[in-house]
Enzyme design. Structure first.
Site, short mmCIF file in Angstrom:
data_model
loop_
_atom_site.label_atom_id
_atom_site.label_comp_id
_atom_site.label_asym_id
_atom_site.label_seq_id
_atom_site.Cartn_x
_atom_site.Cartn_y
_atom_site.Cartn_z
CG ASP A 13 -1.97 -1.11 1.18
OD1 ASP A 13 -1.89 -1.95 0.28
OD2 ASP A 13 -2.85 -1.12 2.06
CG ASP A 55 -6.85 0.08 1.30
OD1 ASP A 55 -7.20 -1.09 1.53
OD2 ASP A 55 -7.21 1.05 1.99
CG HIS A 57 -11.30 1.02 -0.03
ND1 HIS A 57 -11.34 -0.29 0.39
CD2 HIS A 57 -10.48 1.66 0.85
CE1 HIS A 57 -10.56 -0.42 1.45
NE2 HIS A 57 -10.02 0.74 1.75
CG HIS A 74 -8.66 5.26 2.66
ND1 HIS A 74 -9.70 5.11 3.55
CD2 HIS A 74 -8.11 4.02 2.52
CE1 HIS A 74 -9.77 3.86 3.94
NE2 HIS A 74 -8.83 3.16 3.32
CE LYS A 99 -4.23 -4.20 1.42
NZ LYS A 99 -4.85 -2.90 1.76
CB CYS A 138 -2.50 -3.16 5.09
SG CYS A 138 -4.22 -2.77 4.70
C1 VGL Z 1 -5.11 0.64 5.69
C2 VGL Z 1 -6.45 1.93 7.00
C3 VGL Z 1 -7.48 1.80 6.10
C4 VGL Z 1 -3.76 0.04 5.45
C5 VGL Z 1 -6.12 0.49 4.78
O1 VGL Z 1 -3.39 -0.14 4.26
O2 VGL Z 1 -3.06 -0.25 6.44
N1 VGL Z 1 -5.28 1.35 6.80
N2 VGL Z 1 -7.31 1.08 5.01
ZN ZN Z 2 -8.64 1.13 3.35
#
Ligand code: VGL
Ligand code: ZN
Length: 191
Positions: A13, A55, A57, A74, A99, A138
């Site tokens: 990420d 990430d 979404h 995000h 993911k 993550c």
């Molecule tokens: C994550 C918060 C929300 C991460 C992903 O990649 O750690 N943290 N979504």
């Molecule tokens: Zn996230």
């Protein structure tokens, strides 16, 4: 620690939204990029696989505050915020695993709902080196999942930063990974 056949590097990420200026900016997150770049170079030199996750979404993901979740919006698929940082030197052929793609489902682990496990098995990987964002979500969940699935796991300490919604979350996350049998090392120990 010498990397060897059977090792792979998972870069977690490194996306604009988690970096300074992003919608879920993590303190000092940009500091991990040169460390990860050095790890990427090492793995490439040794002809060992480098993989990445992101990430990714939908715009109305259930983890967003407006839908009752803990986070600001995000990493919305296809937006600038969801892109990998241009400073990250990922090889062009890096397999990328997305993911958190389903509205109703949070997925902090790179294994959750992805083909990562199948890809690692196919490549004969038995040990996974993991760095990136974030330590307490993550990275932690991916490391714990990797252990559960039978991979040796090595956390790259100086290649990860925590959100720290509570001040000790990052520290506690490292502790729980260690307790689960993950190894914690800094990049300078890698060769
Ligand atoms: C994550 C918060 C929300 C991460 C992903 O990649 O750690 N943290 N979504
Ligand atoms: Zn996230």
């Amino acid at each position: 620690m010498k990397v060897r056949k059977g090792d792979a590097l998972l870069v977690v990420d490194i996306q604009h939204d988690f970096l300074p200026g992003g919608s879920l900016a993590v303190n000092e997150a940009d500091q991990v990029i040169p460390v990860l770049n050095a790890c990427i170079r090492l793995f490439r030199e040794k002809h060992l696989p480098v993989l990445a996750c992101r990430d990714w979404h939908p715009p109305d993901h259930s983890s967003f505050r407006e839908n009752g979740g803990p986070w600001p919006p995000h990493c919305i698929a296809g937006t600038h915020g969801a892109e990998f940082s241009g400073l990250l030197e990922l090889p062009n052929d890096t397999p990328v695993f997305s993911k958190g793609t389903i509205r109703e489902k949070e997925a902090y682990s790179a294994f959750d709902g992805t083909e990562l496990d199948a890809a690692l098995k196919k490549m004969g990987i038995d040990r996974l080196f993991i760095g990136g964002l974030t330590t307490d979500y993550c990275v932690k969940n991916s490391v714990l999942d990797a252990k559960r699935r039978g991979y040796e796991s090595v956390v790259l300490l100086d290649a990860t930063k925590a959100v720290n919604l509570s001040p000790d979350d990052g520290k506690n996350a490292l502790e729980s990974m260690k307790t689960a049998g993950a190894m914690l090392i800094t990049r300078e120990k890698l060769e």
